[in-house]
Design an enzyme around this catalytic site. Structure first.
Site, PDB file in Angstrom:
ATOM      1  N   THR A 152     -19.273  12.071   4.757  1.00 24.31           N
ATOM      2  CA  THR A 152     -19.396  10.626   4.620  1.00 24.31           C
ATOM      3  C   THR A 152     -18.018   9.998   4.710  1.00 24.31           C
ATOM      4  O   THR A 152     -17.042  10.539   4.184  1.00 24.31           O
ATOM      5  CB  THR A 152     -20.075  10.236   3.289  1.00 24.31           C
ATOM      6  OG1 THR A 152     -20.155   8.810   3.192  1.00 24.31           O
ATOM      7  CG2 THR A 152     -19.314  10.761   2.086  1.00 24.31           C
TER       8      THR A 152
ATOM      9  N   HIS B 215     -21.620  23.005  -9.007  1.00 26.32           N
ATOM     10  CA  HIS B 215     -20.912  24.099  -9.671  1.00 26.32           C
ATOM     11  C   HIS B 215     -21.838  25.276 -10.007  1.00 26.32           C
ATOM     12  O   HIS B 215     -21.373  26.378 -10.304  1.00 26.32           O
ATOM     13  CB  HIS B 215     -20.229  23.593 -10.950  1.00 26.32           C
ATOM     14  CG  HIS B 215     -18.923  24.250 -11.230  1.00 26.32           C
ATOM     15  ND1 HIS B 215     -18.601  25.503 -10.768  1.00 26.32           N
ATOM     16  CD2 HIS B 215     -17.832  23.819 -11.934  1.00 26.32           C
ATOM     17  CE1 HIS B 215     -17.382  25.831 -11.176  1.00 26.32           C
ATOM     18  NE2 HIS B 215     -16.885  24.820 -11.877  1.00 26.32           N
TER      19      HIS B 215
END
Length: 405
Positions: A324, A376
């Site tokens: 993006t 994560h």
């Protein structure tokens, strides 16, 4: 022969849609394959075209109504003569009825929803500039006219009583406008909230010296345009660098499915595109097999389709990684949100000249901050940092992309 006009069959991931715009009114002629109505879903706008030459006989579902997959939204009469070009004989037979049905307040052509809104707000259709097909006044055109009139009134400008409704506000009360979310905006909101709640999202940052890429573009831009018929942009370099980095760090190119980690053996890169309706992410398939020119052409094609609302659902599903670019709007740094079920997203930002220390000396360099948001649960911090460093190194030395080093 009368036939039913049905909403398109939606994909499994789309439950229902909304009738956005009727481009043809009942009794109006239309040709085979001519666009007659748009159906907005939470992902794309689907077009329904005329099955043959004929006229719209009846509108069952009006603009703003909710429709399900394959539901009847109107009726079509094949082979019938329409009223798009009014005949002189018909005008002679019923001139008053014709004027009343086609143009109740003048010569402006309104959609049913626009006519209703204009009547409710005492708006003269001839005072509204139509942006629809053939100058047709849409519901949005009338709403903009009403809003403009209200804002002018609040600023103290006097308007004729017939041009806008009188708005009475209690002392100290300020005007506000409540507008329901579009399906696309609602879908975006749900996905963003889901990404925040269901992923252990973390962002790591780095910065890249864009001078080498900028010099390369300047040196070969004219030759590139002559050879490929398209300009060489930054996005193709970032896409190629990300593709090579994904090969080295498979976890960044993976997704989570329940308790399973799915590693993809291909690189389908989603490129976020901003439109008037919201952010959409078309996917460049098999980016590793494409050259810079092919990537640029795909991005331009998707950008044009996105702005025109022509993107298909199949063009926005199945990506393995997303890029993006907030820099085109002036963003200096940000933390992009994951595009589920992907495990990472790369954020580009504004190129800005900054003083940098180079070999013990201060130099002014065009720098860009990079941000990598990642899940994560799937990606360790070490992998995320090394992935971002790999992209930085390839951009600062583009030869690495070709040499795979």
């Amino acid at each position: 022969m009368s036939t039913e006009i049905k909403a398109p069959v939606f994909p499994e991931s789309v439950a229902e849609g909304t009738v956005a715009t009727w481009h043809k009114q009942p009794g109006e002629a239309c040709s085979r394959d001519e666009l007659i109505v748009d159906i907005e879903t939470d992902k794309v706008v689907l077009e329904v075209v005329a099955p043959a030459d004929g006229v719209i006989e009846e509108v069952v579902k009006g603009e703003g109504d909710t429709v399900e997959s394959g539901e009847v939204i109107g009726k079509f009469k094949e082979g019938a003569a329409g009223e798009s070009k009014p005949a002189e004989t018909k005008k002679e037979e019923a001139p008053k009825e014709e004027a009343k049905s086609e143009a109740p307040s003048g010569d402006a052509i309104l959609s049913p929803a626009a006519r209703k809104l204009a009547e409710e707000n005492d708006v003269d259709p001839n005072a509204v500039k139509g942006t629809g097909k053939d100058g047709r006044v849409t519901k949005e055109d009338v709403q903009k006219h009403v809003d403009s009139a209200k804002s002018s009134a609040s600023a103290g400008a006097a308007k004729p009583a017939g041009e806008m409704p009188q708005v009475e506000l209690a002392a100290g009360e300020r005007p506000e406008k409540r507008v329901p979310m579009t399906r696309l905006r609602s879908s975006i909101a749900k996905r963003l909230v889901s990404a925040q709640q269901n992923a252990a999202m973390l962002t790591t940052f780095n910065e890249v010296n864009m001078a080498p890429i900028m010099e390369l573009r300047k040196q070969y831009q004219d030759t590139f345009v002559k050879r490929h018929g398209i300009k060489l942009g930054f996005m193709s370099f970032f896409t190629k660098a990300a593709t090579e980095a994904l090969k080295r760090f498979p976890a960044v190119n993976a997704s989570i499915d329940g308790n399973d980690m799915v590693y993809h053996g291909y690189q389908d890169i989603g490129v976020a595109v901003s439109t008037d309706r919201g952010l959409v992410v078309p996917v460049v398939r098999d980016a590793d097999a494409l050259g810079l020119a092919d990537i640029e052409k795909k991005i331009v094609e998707y950008g044009t389709k996105a702005k025109d609302g022509k993107l298909g659902i199949e063009e926005m599903t199945g990506g393995t990684f997303t890029i993006t670019n907030g820099g085109i709007f002036g963003s200096l740094i940000s933390t992009p949100i994951l595009n589920p079920p992907q495990t990472a997203i790369l954020g580009m930002h504004k190129i800005q000249e900054r003083p940098m220390a180079v070999n013990g000396k201060v130099e002014i360099l065009p720098m860009m901050y990079l941000a990598l948001s990642y899940d994560h649960r799937m990606i360790d911090g070490k992998e995320a940092v090394q992935f971002l460093v790999a992209i930085k190194e390839m951009l600062e030395d583009p030869a690495r992309i070709l040499l795979d080093i």
